[in-house]
Design an enzyme around this catalytic site. Structure first.
Site, short mmCIF file in Angstrom:
data_model
loop_
_atom_site.label_atom_id
_atom_site.label_comp_id
_atom_site.label_asym_id
_atom_site.label_seq_id
_atom_site.Cartn_x
_atom_site.Cartn_y
_atom_site.Cartn_z
N LYS A 83 0.88 -1.18 0.00
CA LYS A 83 0.00 0.00 0.00
C LYS A 83 0.91 1.22 0.00
O LYS A 83 1.95 1.22 0.69
CB LYS A 83 -0.85 -0.05 1.28
N SER A 158 -9.68 0.82 2.78
CA SER A 158 -8.88 1.71 1.97
C SER A 158 -7.74 1.02 1.23
O SER A 158 -7.21 1.58 0.28
CB SER A 158 -8.31 2.82 2.84
N SER A 182 -9.76 -1.64 6.93
CA SER A 182 -9.19 -1.36 5.61
C SER A 182 -8.43 -2.51 4.98
O SER A 182 -8.05 -2.42 3.81
CB SER A 182 -8.28 -0.13 5.67
N1 GLN Z 1 -13.08 3.03 6.28
C1 GLN Z 1 -12.53 3.51 7.51
C2 GLN Z 1 -12.29 4.98 7.44
O1 GLN Z 1 -12.49 5.57 6.42
C3 GLN Z 1 -11.31 2.73 7.85
C4 GLN Z 1 -10.04 3.16 7.27
C5 GLN Z 1 -8.88 2.26 7.58
O2 GLN Z 1 -9.03 1.17 8.15
N2 GLN Z 1 -7.72 2.74 7.24
O3 GLN Z 1 -11.90 5.57 8.41
#
Ligand code: GLN
Length: 471
Positions: A83, A158, A182
């Site tokens: 990532k 994400s 994520s």
């Molecule tokens: N979808 C969640 C957010 O937008 C989690 C993001 C993540 O785990 N990095 O905060």
């Protein structure tokens, strides 16, 4: 050569001299070249660097026998993507934001070094929601990532590009981050395994922080065995990350009880997801694993608590990209990052701190206690990863609240710091991936792998590849 994504298969090809490392890397690069124009899972592809590293591995292969090469390089043959939040020395790292468009790190994250030393080859940096803010892969300054199982669907976020790169055979395994789902969500939406380890089990040194009391580094793979192999290398103490701890925990499957929390199977959960998990439960039961209903009444506050603590920590972590020390300055942040900085600054400000931040921290403690209590009556907990199967691109992006609710089942593991493994299982009527997550007590990763490996046998699991060849 078609790229098949397991560590064991690649090692076999190399050790039996059926392929060289250069040929393997070249095949992955060709797959990226062919399909990533549509899927957009990479921000940077390491064309030359990865081939050079492959030549080094080939040299070592020619000089060592099987036993000595595997003791030197336990992850020999593993092509990995990261990532774009993981610092990689000499390779641009953007966090999928224009703010860091031209940032080239001077050093690599601890996990990147660990994997490199174990024989992995870094094929590229994957797309994600900018700063890891998002659940769909649509919030990147480098374009939307698409789901290889159906390009009109989101791949989940994400860590969208990481999941897609594994799912579409563009690498063997990938590393992502999980602050509230994520890793587990995109794994669940792309038919891959996704591990969110225990908070503090894997070093975060050199990984761009989102919300420091929740962030975990984790992995994507196509088999339970592979995710275990990568975790074996990445876990463990790092003097540069003070939150790290290491304990071992191993429990046999015999007499195992898995908790089914009532609160995770109520309204709001799609029938398709729920019926599919019931199928998984009955497969486990046929093989002697017991299930018990449990109650986790405070987990319903998880997402609200998360959306106070997380923006508070985001506002603090992102304050360094002020254009003076790092980055291009405030104007380069997109809407979502600005929204979180404002929310976070608000809940931390004098007069509101007690009403929001402090209160959220107290509820977090209640949730942690509730989870610890639950593990007195069960060994693990089964739950959905998300409320719905993959949704369509554009469906939620203009409604942040709707998007935030996607992660309602993910928050518990992050708030309590416990490990959770997303396991692929089943498909919707439209052919989109389904699955579930299994959470365990802190440092019970081995138990989760053991359950997953057994479930592969119960369900006759085989690796399934999306039909990207029609793209
Ligand atoms: N979808 C969640 C957010 O937008 C989690 C993001 C993540 O785990 N990095 O905060």
């Amino acid at each position: 050569m078609t790229t098949q994504s397991t560590i064991e298969k690649n090692q076999k090809l190399l050790l039996e001299k059926k392929a060289s490392m250069r040929e393997l890397v070249d095949a992955y690069l060709k797959t990226i070249q062919k399909y990533d124009g549509v899927l957009n899972s990479f921000i940077t592809v390491n064309n030359e660097i990865s081939l050079k590293k492959a030549d080094l591995v080939d040299k070592l292969l020619s000089k060592n026998d099987k036993v000595s090469i595997l003791s030197k390089l336990p992850l020999l043959g593993t092509v990995v993507s990261y990532k774009d939040l993981f610092l990689t020395k000499g390779i641009r790292t953007t966090a999928a934001s224009k703010v860091l468009e031209s940032f080239v790190p001077q050093y690599s994250a601890t996990v990147v070094d660990k994997l490199e030393n174990a024989g992995c080859i870094n094929i590229g940096k994957t797309n994600c929601d900018a700063w890891a803010h998002g659940s769909s892969g649509e919030n990147s300054d480098y374009g939307v990532t698409k789901n290889p199982w159906g390009v009109e669907y989101v791949p989940g976020g994400s860590s969208s590009g990481s999941a897609v790169s594994v799912s579409a055979n563009m690498c063997t395994v990938s590393l992502g981050t999980d602050t509230c789902g994520s890793i587990r969500l995109p794994a669940n939406y792309t038919y891959t395994y996704g591990l969110k380890p225990t908070y503090g089990a894997v070093s975060r040194y050199g990984v761009i922080a989102m919300a420091s009391s929740l962030d975990c580094i984790g992995h994507f793979s196509k088999t339970a065995a592979d995710i275990k192999k990568v975790f074996e290398i990445t876990k463990g103490r790092d003097l540069k990350d003070a939150t790290l701890d290491e304990k071992s925990y191993n429990k046999k499957l015999t007499n195992m009880v898995i908790g089914v929390p009532d609160e995770f199977f109520q309204n709001g959960l799609s029938d398709e997801v729920s019926l599919n998990i019931k199928k998984a439960i009955s497969l486990f039961e046929k093989n002697g694993v017991k299930f018990n209903k449990i109650n986790l009444p405070h987990t319903k506050y998880g997402i609200s608590v998360y959306y106070i603590i997380q923006p508070a920590e985001v506002s603090s972590n992102l304050s360094r990209y002020d254009g003076i020390r790092y980055g291009k300055g405030r104007d380069a942040f997109s809407e979502e990052a600005k929204r979180r900085i404002m929310l976070g600054t608000y809940v931390l400000s004098s007069g509101y701190y007690d009403a929001y931040y402090l209160k959220a921290m107290k509820v977090r403690s209640v949730i942690i206690r509730e989870i610890d209590q639950a593990f007195k009556s069960c060994d693990a907990i089964i739950a959905p990863v998300s409320t719905t199967p993959p949704f369509k691109l554009g469906e939620k992006i203009s409604d942040p609240l709707k998007m935030y609710l996607t992660d309602i089942y993910a928050a518990t593991a992050n708030l309590a710091g416990i490990p959770s493994l997303a396991i692929p299982f089943g498909f919707t009527n439209d052919g989109m991936p389904l699955g579930f997550q299994i959470m365990g007590p802190r440092y019970s990763e081995n138990l989760l792998f053991h359950l997953a490996e057994n479930f592969e046998a119960y369900s006759n699991y085989t690796i399934k590849n999306p039909d990207i060849y029609n793209l």
